[in-house]
Design a protein around this motif. Structure first.
Motif, PDB file in Angstrom:
ATOM      1  N   PHE A  72       0.828  -1.204   0.000  1.00  0.00           N
ATOM      2  CA  PHE A  72       0.000   0.000   0.000  1.00  0.00           C
ATOM      3  C   PHE A  72       0.865   1.259   0.000  1.00  0.00           C
ATOM      4  CE2 PHE A  72      -2.035   3.400   2.461  1.00  0.00           C
ATOM      5  CZ  PHE A  72      -3.104   3.688   1.613  1.00  0.00           C
ATOM      6  N   VAL A  73       1.894   1.277   0.843  1.00  0.00           N
ATOM      7  CA  VAL A  73       2.783   2.444   0.913  1.00  0.00           C
ATOM      8  C   VAL A  73       3.491   2.636  -0.425  1.00  0.00           C
ATOM      9  CG1 VAL A  73       4.874   3.368   2.001  1.00  0.00           C
ATOM     10  CG2 VAL A  73       3.062   2.387   3.409  1.00  0.00           C
ATOM     11  N   PHE A  74       3.951   1.549  -1.031  1.00  0.00           N
ATOM     12  CA  PHE A  74       4.607   1.659  -2.336  1.00  0.00           C
ATOM     13  C   PHE A  74       3.621   2.150  -3.391  1.00  0.00           C
ATOM     14  CE2 PHE A  74       5.977  -0.192  -6.403  1.00  0.00           C
ATOM     15  CZ  PHE A  74       7.204   0.448  -6.522  1.00  0.00           C
ATOM     16  N   ALA A  75       2.401   1.617  -3.360  1.00  0.00           N
ATOM     17  CA  ALA A  75       1.377   2.027  -4.317  1.00  0.00           C
ATOM     18  C   ALA A  75       0.973   3.484  -4.115  1.00  0.00           C
ATOM     19  CB  ALA A  75       0.152   1.123  -4.203  1.00  0.00           C
ATOM     20  N   LEU A  76       1.089   3.991  -2.911  1.00  0.00           N
ATOM     21  CA  LEU A  76       0.798   5.395  -2.634  1.00  0.00           C
ATOM     22  C   LEU A  76       1.954   6.292  -3.068  1.00  0.00           C
ATOM     23  CD1 LEU A  76      -1.279   7.300  -1.304  1.00  0.00           C
ATOM     24  CD2 LEU A  76      -0.064   6.940   0.849  1.00  0.00           C
ATOM     25  N   PHE A  77       3.164   5.787  -2.948  1.00  0.00           N
ATOM     26  CA  PHE A  77       4.345   6.582  -3.293  1.00  0.00           C
ATOM     27  C   PHE A  77       4.429   6.876  -4.792  1.00  0.00           C
ATOM     28  CE2 PHE A  77       8.747   6.706  -4.784  1.00  0.00           C
ATOM     29  CZ  PHE A  77       9.172   7.853  -4.145  1.00  0.00           C
ATOM     30  N   ILE A  78       4.072   5.907  -5.621  1.00  0.00           N
ATOM     31  CA  ILE A  78       4.199   6.069  -7.078  1.00  0.00           C
ATOM     32  C   ILE A  78       3.349   7.241  -7.591  1.00  0.00           C
ATOM     33  CG2 ILE A  78       3.841   4.948  -9.313  1.00  0.00           C
ATOM     34  CD1 ILE A  78       6.310   3.975  -7.709  1.00  0.00           C
ATOM     35  N   PRO A  79       2.041   7.290  -7.321  1.00  0.00           N
ATOM     36  CA  PRO A  79       1.286   8.458  -7.809  1.00  0.00           C
ATOM     37  C   PRO A  79       1.742   9.759  -7.153  1.00  0.00           C
ATOM     38  CG  PRO A  79      -0.156   6.974  -6.594  1.00  0.00           C
ATOM     39  CD  PRO A  79       1.164   6.306  -6.708  1.00  0.00           C
ATOM     40  N   HIS A  80       2.165   9.685  -5.885  1.00  0.00           N
ATOM     41  CA  HIS A  80       2.658  10.889  -5.214  1.00  0.00           C
ATOM     42  C   HIS A  80       3.876  11.436  -5.954  1.00  0.00           C
ATOM     43  CE1 HIS A  80       3.603  13.688  -2.002  1.00  0.00           C
ATOM     44  NE2 HIS A  80       4.848  13.261  -2.060  1.00  0.00           N
ATOM     45  N   ALA A  81       4.773  10.561  -6.362  1.00  0.00           N
ATOM     46  CA  ALA A  81       5.968  10.991  -7.092  1.00  0.00           C
ATOM     47  C   ALA A  81       5.588  11.613  -8.431  1.00  0.00           C
ATOM     48  CB  ALA A  81       6.913   9.807  -7.294  1.00  0.00           C
ATOM     49  N   PHE A  82       4.663  10.994  -9.154  1.00  0.00           N
ATOM     50  CA  PHE A  82       4.248  11.550 -10.445  1.00  0.00           C
ATOM     51  C   PHE A  82       3.535  12.890 -10.282  1.00  0.00           C
ATOM     52  CE2 PHE A  82       4.910   7.236 -12.099  1.00  0.00           C
ATOM     53  CZ  PHE A  82       5.667   7.560 -13.216  1.00  0.00           C
ATOM     54  N   LEU A  83       2.743  13.024  -9.218  1.00  0.00           N
ATOM     55  CA  LEU A  83       2.087  14.303  -8.968  1.00  0.00           C
ATOM     56  C   LEU A  83       3.109  15.390  -8.635  1.00  0.00           C
ATOM     57  CD1 LEU A  83      -1.000  13.089  -6.917  1.00  0.00           C
ATOM     58  CD2 LEU A  83      -1.034  14.155  -9.180  1.00  0.00           C
ATOM     59  N   ALA A  84       4.185  15.020  -7.965  1.00  0.00           N
ATOM     60  CA  ALA A  84       5.229  15.996  -7.636  1.00  0.00           C
ATOM     61  C   ALA A  84       6.064  16.345  -8.862  1.00  0.00           C
ATOM     62  CB  ALA A  84       6.120  15.442  -6.525  1.00  0.00           C
ATOM     63  N   ILE A  85       6.334  15.357  -9.712  1.00  0.00           N
ATOM     64  CA  ILE A  85       7.160  15.598 -10.900  1.00  0.00           C
ATOM     65  C   ILE A  85       6.474  16.575 -11.846  1.00  0.00           C
ATOM     66  CG2 ILE A  85       7.971  14.483 -13.023  1.00  0.00           C
ATOM     67  CD1 ILE A  85       8.712  12.068 -11.292  1.00  0.00           C
ATOM     68  N   ARG A  86       5.153  16.580 -11.901  1.00  0.00           N
ATOM     69  CA  ARG A  86       4.460  17.476 -12.824  1.00  0.00           C
ATOM     70  C   ARG A  86       4.720  18.940 -12.496  1.00  0.00           C
ATOM     71  NH1 ARG A  86      -0.241  19.845 -10.874  1.00  0.00           N
ATOM     72  NH2 ARG A  86      -0.705  19.108  -8.790  1.00  0.00           N
ATOM     73  N   LYS A  87       5.153  19.224 -11.284  1.00  0.00           N
ATOM     74  CA  LYS A  87       5.435  20.601 -10.891  1.00  0.00           C
ATOM     75  C   LYS A  87       6.896  20.993 -11.107  1.00  0.00           C
ATOM     76  CE  LYS A  87       2.080  21.527  -7.373  1.00  0.00           C
ATOM     77  NZ  LYS A  87       1.923  21.892  -5.976  1.00  0.00           N
ATOM     78  N   SER A  88       7.723  20.055 -11.514  1.00  0.00           N
ATOM     79  CA  SER A  88       9.136  20.376 -11.696  1.00  0.00           C
ATOM     80  C   SER A  88       9.308  21.275 -12.914  1.00  0.00           C
ATOM     81  CB  SER A  88       9.963  19.099 -11.833  1.00  0.00           C
ATOM     82  OG  SER A  88       9.590  18.419 -12.999  1.00  0.00           O
TER      83      SER A  88
END
Length: 116
Positions: A72-88
């Motif tokens: 669950f934590v890994f599955a939560l981390f992946i979309p969180h990372a993609f959501l953060a990358i969109r702001k780079s």
């Protein structure tokens, strides 16, 4: 005069990033606190392990509970990372910004080859 309607999608994406970041942060804090149980000795750590494996609830150990939490934590981390990358910033923007900030002061930057 017509009102301009703005999309709510960026706000929702920001909310999802904040919510997933909060959950991941709470996981980290809990992980640190529960790992600190080793400071109370091996018995305390073993009781924590039994608790998270559901021993006190089901009467036997179920290590799959811990594995499911990790998934669950890994599955939560992946979309969180993609959501953060969109702001780079786009490629080159950070270099241009460092030139603007450091170039006026005469500081050396990687873009200038550290040659100033």
């Amino acid at each position: 005069m017509t009102k301009r309607r703005y999309s709510r999608v960026p706000a929702w994406l920001d909310f999802l990033q904040s919510a997933s970041g909060l959950l991941l942060g709470l996981f980290i804090v809990g992980h640190i606190l529960f790992e600190a149980s080793i400071l109370f000795g091996p018995d305390a750590m073993e009781k924590m392990t039994l608790f998270f494996e559901g021993y006190y609830l089901f009467g036997q150990r179920h290590p799959g509970i811990v594995s499911a939490l990790a998934a669950f934590v890994f599955a939560l981390f992946i979309p969180h990372a993609f959501l953060a990358i969109r702001k780079s910033p786009p490629p080159g923007a950070a270099t241009a910004l460092s030139e603007i900030i450091c170039g006026a002061s005469g500081m050396k930057t990687p873009a200038s080859g550290w040659s100033r």
